[in-house]
Scaffold this motif. Structure first.
Motif, PDB file in Angstrom:
ATOM      1  N   ALA A   1       0.782  -1.370  -0.206  1.00 47.32           N
ATOM      2  CA  ALA A   1      -0.110  -0.059   0.220  1.00 47.32           C
ATOM      3  C   ALA A   1       0.698   1.246   0.074  1.00 47.32           C
ATOM      4  CB  ALA A   1      -0.943   0.011   1.287  1.00 47.32           C
ATOM      5  N   VAL A   2       1.830   1.401   0.765  1.00 53.80           N
ATOM      6  CA  VAL A   2       2.656   2.592   0.873  1.00 53.80           C
ATOM      7  C   VAL A   2       3.299   2.607  -0.356  1.00 53.80           C
ATOM      8  CG1 VAL A   2       4.984   3.525   1.942  1.00 53.80           C
ATOM      9  CG2 VAL A   2       2.943   2.520   3.587  1.00 53.80           C
ATOM     10  N   ALA A   3       4.101   1.557  -0.984  1.00 50.47           N
ATOM     11  CA  ALA A   3       4.812   1.537  -2.275  1.00 50.47           C
ATOM     12  C   ALA A   3       4.009   2.152  -3.346  1.00 50.47           C
ATOM     13  CB  ALA A   3       5.547   0.290  -2.665  1.00 50.47           C
ATOM     14  N   ASP A   4       2.813   1.398  -3.573  1.00 47.45           N
ATOM     15  CA  ASP A   4       1.649   2.028  -4.430  1.00 47.45           C
ATOM     16  C   ASP A   4       1.343   3.602  -4.327  1.00 47.45           C
ATOM     17  OD1 ASP A   4       1.500  -0.644  -5.492  1.00 47.45           O
ATOM     18  OD2 ASP A   4      -0.302  -0.949  -4.635  1.00 47.45           O
ATOM     19  N   LYS A   5       1.309   4.026  -3.290  1.00 48.76           N
ATOM     20  CA  LYS A   5       0.852   5.478  -2.980  1.00 48.76           C
ATOM     21  C   LYS A   5       2.107   6.309  -3.372  1.00 48.76           C
ATOM     22  CE  LYS A   5      -0.465   8.656   0.293  1.00 48.76           C
ATOM     23  NZ  LYS A   5      -0.767   8.974   1.825  1.00 48.76           N
ATOM     24  N   TYR A   6       3.443   5.592  -2.924  1.00 52.50           N
ATOM     25  CA  TYR A   6       4.737   6.457  -3.390  1.00 52.50           C
ATOM     26  C   TYR A   6       4.947   6.314  -4.721  1.00 52.50           C
ATOM     27  CZ  TYR A   6       9.386   7.787  -3.652  1.00 52.50           C
ATOM     28  OH  TYR A   6      10.499   8.457  -4.274  1.00 52.50           O
ATOM     29  N   ILE A   7       4.760   5.267  -5.377  1.00 52.65           N
ATOM     30  CA  ILE A   7       4.940   5.014  -7.163  1.00 52.65           C
ATOM     31  C   ILE A   7       4.091   6.347  -7.763  1.00 52.65           C
ATOM     32  CG2 ILE A   7       4.297   3.977  -8.955  1.00 52.65           C
ATOM     33  CD1 ILE A   7       5.139   1.386  -7.106  1.00 52.65           C
TER      34      ILE A   7
ATOM     35  N   SER B   1      18.859   5.424 -20.296  1.00 46.48           N
ATOM     36  CA  SER B   1      19.615   4.182 -19.663  1.00 46.48           C
ATOM     37  C   SER B   1      20.184   4.859 -18.206  1.00 46.48           C
ATOM     38  CB  SER B   1      20.917   3.617 -20.293  1.00 46.48           C
ATOM     39  OG  SER B   1      21.940   4.712 -20.395  1.00 46.48           O
ATOM     40  N   GLN B   2      19.957   5.990 -17.823  1.00 47.66           N
ATOM     41  CA  GLN B   2      20.574   6.566 -16.607  1.00 47.66           C
ATOM     42  C   GLN B   2      19.332   6.449 -15.625  1.00 47.66           C
ATOM     43  OE1 GLN B   2      22.071  10.294 -17.084  1.00 47.66           O
ATOM     44  NE2 GLN B   2      24.166   9.750 -16.091  1.00 47.66           N
ATOM     45  N   ILE B   3      19.339   6.170 -14.334  1.00 50.61           N
ATOM     46  CA  ILE B   3      18.442   6.128 -13.408  1.00 50.61           C
ATOM     47  C   ILE B   3      18.669   7.075 -12.062  1.00 50.61           C
ATOM     48  CG2 ILE B   3      17.072   4.461 -11.894  1.00 50.61           C
ATOM     49  CD1 ILE B   3      16.917   3.721 -14.651  1.00 50.61           C
ATOM     50  N   LYS B   4      17.957   7.862 -11.953  1.00 49.08           N
ATOM     51  CA  LYS B   4      17.847   8.753 -10.584  1.00 49.08           C
ATOM     52  C   LYS B   4      17.283   7.838  -9.449  1.00 49.08           C
ATOM     53  CE  LYS B   4      17.962  13.450 -11.208  1.00 49.08           C
ATOM     54  NZ  LYS B   4      19.348  13.597 -11.146  1.00 49.08           N
ATOM     55  N   GLU B   5      16.354   7.051  -9.668  1.00 49.28           N
ATOM     56  CA  GLU B   5      15.768   6.395  -8.297  1.00 49.28           C
ATOM     57  C   GLU B   5      15.220   5.033  -8.947  1.00 49.28           C
ATOM     58  OE1 GLU B   5      12.210   6.809  -4.925  1.00 49.28           O
ATOM     59  OE2 GLU B   5      12.454   8.473  -6.525  1.00 49.28           O
ATOM     60  N   LEU B   6      15.077   3.877  -8.350  1.00 52.46           N
ATOM     61  CA  LEU B   6      14.726   2.700  -8.615  1.00 52.46           C
ATOM     62  C   LEU B   6      13.944   2.192  -7.587  1.00 52.46           C
ATOM     63  CD1 LEU B   6      15.961  -0.191 -10.696  1.00 52.46           C
ATOM     64  CD2 LEU B   6      15.643  -0.428  -8.202  1.00 52.46           C
ATOM     65  N   LEU B   7      12.700   1.704  -7.570  1.00 55.30           N
ATOM     66  CA  LEU B   7      12.006   1.248  -6.665  1.00 55.30           C
ATOM     67  C   LEU B   7      11.619  -0.308  -7.191  1.00 55.30           C
ATOM     68  CD1 LEU B   7      10.299   1.998  -3.851  1.00 55.30           C
ATOM     69  CD2 LEU B   7       8.277   1.775  -5.323  1.00 55.30           C
ATOM     70  N   MET B   8      11.992  -1.286  -6.298  1.00 52.22           N
ATOM     71  CA  MET B   8      11.394  -2.660  -6.617  1.00 52.22           C
ATOM     72  C   MET B   8      10.717  -3.121  -5.658  1.00 52.22           C
ATOM     73  SD  MET B   8      13.817  -6.364  -7.298  1.00 52.22           S
ATOM     74  CE  MET B   8      14.273  -6.190  -5.597  1.00 52.22           C
ATOM     75  N   PHE B   9       9.621  -3.927  -5.974  1.00 50.99           N
ATOM     76  CA  PHE B   9       8.682  -4.414  -5.057  1.00 50.99           C
ATOM     77  C   PHE B   9       8.426  -5.969  -5.373  1.00 50.99           C
ATOM     78  CE2 PHE B   9       4.578  -5.343  -3.172  1.00 50.99           C
ATOM     79  CZ  PHE B   9       4.964  -5.197  -1.730  1.00 50.99           C
ATOM     80  N   VAL B  10       8.861  -6.729  -4.401  1.00 52.65           N
ATOM     81  CA  VAL B  10       8.545  -8.318  -4.726  1.00 52.65           C
ATOM     82  C   VAL B  10       7.642  -8.664  -3.711  1.00 52.65           C
ATOM     83  CG1 VAL B  10       9.702 -10.496  -5.037  1.00 52.65           C
ATOM     84  CG2 VAL B  10      11.103  -8.404  -5.518  1.00 52.65           C
ATOM     85  N   GLN B  11       6.655  -8.924  -4.299  1.00 53.41           N
ATOM     86  CA  GLN B  11       5.481  -9.569  -3.353  1.00 53.41           C
ATOM     87  C   GLN B  11       5.436 -11.025  -3.315  1.00 53.41           C
ATOM     88  OE1 GLN B  11       1.336  -8.079  -3.562  1.00 53.41           O
ATOM     89  NE2 GLN B  11       1.037  -8.295  -1.480  1.00 53.41           N
ATOM     90  N   GLY B  12       5.812 -11.579  -2.222  1.00 51.12           N
ATOM     91  CA  GLY B  12       5.870 -13.172  -2.029  1.00 51.12           C
ATOM     92  C   GLY B  12       4.485 -13.638  -1.721  1.00 51.12           C
ATOM     93  N   SER B  13       4.261 -14.906  -1.745  1.00 53.91           N
ATOM     94  CA  SER B  13       3.111 -15.326  -1.313  1.00 53.91           C
ATOM     95  C   SER B  13       3.308 -16.722  -0.841  1.00 53.91           C
ATOM     96  CB  SER B  13       1.992 -15.691  -2.222  1.00 53.91           C
ATOM     97  OG  SER B  13       2.355 -16.410  -3.258  1.00 53.91           O
ATOM     98  N   GLY B  14       2.632 -17.117   0.249  1.00 53.00           N
ATOM     99  CA  GLY B  14       3.093 -18.541   1.012  1.00 53.00           C
ATOM    100  C   GLY B  14       4.681 -18.284   1.808  1.00 53.00           C
ATOM    101  N   LYS B  15       5.658 -19.146   0.938  1.00 51.30           N
ATOM    102  CA  LYS B  15       6.848 -19.046   1.710  1.00 51.30           C
ATOM    103  C   LYS B  15       7.729 -17.993   1.292  1.00 51.30           C
ATOM    104  CE  LYS B  15       6.827 -24.251   2.531  1.00 51.30           C
ATOM    105  NZ  LYS B  15       7.350 -25.556   2.076  1.00 51.30           N
ATOM    106  N   GLU B  16       7.220 -17.451   0.143  1.00 46.05           N
ATOM    107  CA  GLU B  16       8.258 -16.317  -0.415  1.00 46.05           C
ATOM    108  C   GLU B  16       8.281 -15.078   0.474  1.00 46.05           C
ATOM    109  OE1 GLU B  16      10.254 -16.651  -3.038  1.00 46.05           O
ATOM    110  OE2 GLU B  16       9.766 -18.918  -3.130  1.00 46.05           O
ATOM    111  N   GLN B  17       9.274 -14.426   0.522  1.00 47.61           N
ATOM    112  CA  GLN B  17       9.231 -13.012   1.275  1.00 47.61           C
ATOM    113  C   GLN B  17       8.817 -12.038   0.333  1.00 47.61           C
ATOM    114  OE1 GLN B  17      13.565 -13.114   2.380  1.00 47.61           O
ATOM    115  NE2 GLN B  17      13.055 -13.661   4.168  1.00 47.61           N
TER     116      GLN B  17
ATOM    117  N   VAL C   1       9.712  -8.071  -0.438  1.00 47.42           N
ATOM    118  CA  VAL C   1      11.156  -7.363  -0.500  1.00 47.42           C
ATOM    119  C   VAL C   1      10.471  -5.958  -1.053  1.00 47.42           C
ATOM    120  CG1 VAL C   1      13.338  -6.739  -1.243  1.00 47.42           C
ATOM    121  CG2 VAL C   1      12.460  -9.162  -0.884  1.00 47.42           C
ATOM    122  N   LEU C   2      11.026  -4.765  -0.498  1.00 49.47           N
ATOM    123  CA  LEU C   2      10.686  -3.596  -0.939  1.00 49.47           C
ATOM    124  C   LEU C   2      12.001  -2.829  -0.965  1.00 49.47           C
ATOM    125  CD1 LEU C   2       9.020  -1.211  -1.636  1.00 49.47           C
ATOM    126  CD2 LEU C   2       8.724  -0.419   0.688  1.00 49.47           C
TER     127      LEU C   2
END
Length: 180
Positions: free
Chosen positions: A85-91, A120-136, A138-139
């Motif tokens: 929720a926080v990541a979606d709002k920030y994006i 190809s230059q990046i000033k900011e990168l945001l990665m969100f990996v939403q796991g389910s079950g046993k997966e973690q 990561v923000l």
């Protein structure tokens, strides 16, 4: 008039960077969330290392370009939903562009960027990996002025959660104009 315009751009840029460094702070002291935060001072200290091999030199060159790294990891479904929720709002508020999406083996990976001077230059990168079950889940937020191809060196050396997904992004289409 030109000076006023430059002042406004500077204020907006500074405010956006400051916001990106504080919006995720609420996750720092939560019991079910592991946190890694590396600030500009640490990157500066690391960049002064003397290295002799090419791969380590690439790492040091990238480190010089970074300002802030924040990584939050959880196994909790409740905390995962809160982070999403926080990541979606920030994006939306930070006007990040989607670089790529991956849905694989119970993980949904989304990578967003704010471009620099070139595609190809990046000033900011945001990665969100939403796991389910046993997966973690990561923000990760990375701020600096770097090239997407340089990230695989960073993920290898720092053993970052979600590093495999970033490697896929660095090998994929360049810049935020890639597939959506």
């Amino acid at each position: 008039m030109k000076n006023i315009f430059l002042a406004i751009v500077l204020v907006v840029t500074t405010a956006t960077t400051a916001f990106s460094q504080t919006v995720f702070d609420k996750f720092e002291d939560q019991e079910d969330i592991s946190t890694v935060i590396v600030n500009k001072k640490m990157f500066t200290l690391i960049s002064k290392m003397k290295v002799e091999d090419k791969e380590s030199q690439q790492y040091v060159n990238l480190i010089k370009k970074l300002e802030n790294l924040r990584v939050f990891v959880t196994d909790s479904d409740k905390k995962s939903d809160e982070m999403k929720a926080v990541a979606d709002k920030y994006i939306k508020t930070a006007s990040l562009e989607e670089l790529m999406r991956i849905n694989e083996k119970g993980k949904n990976v989304k990578i967003y960027v704010r471009s620099g001077a070139t595609d190809s230059q990046i000033k900011e990168l945001l990665m969100f990996v939403q796991g389910s079950g046993k997966e973690q889940t990561v923000l990760m937020s990375l701020i600096g002025n770097f090239d997407l191809d340089e990230l695989s060196v960073l993920t290898d050396k720092m053993k970052l959660p979600g590093g495999d997904e970033l490697k896929k992004a660095s090998k994929g289409p360049k810049g935020p104009k890639g597939p959506k």
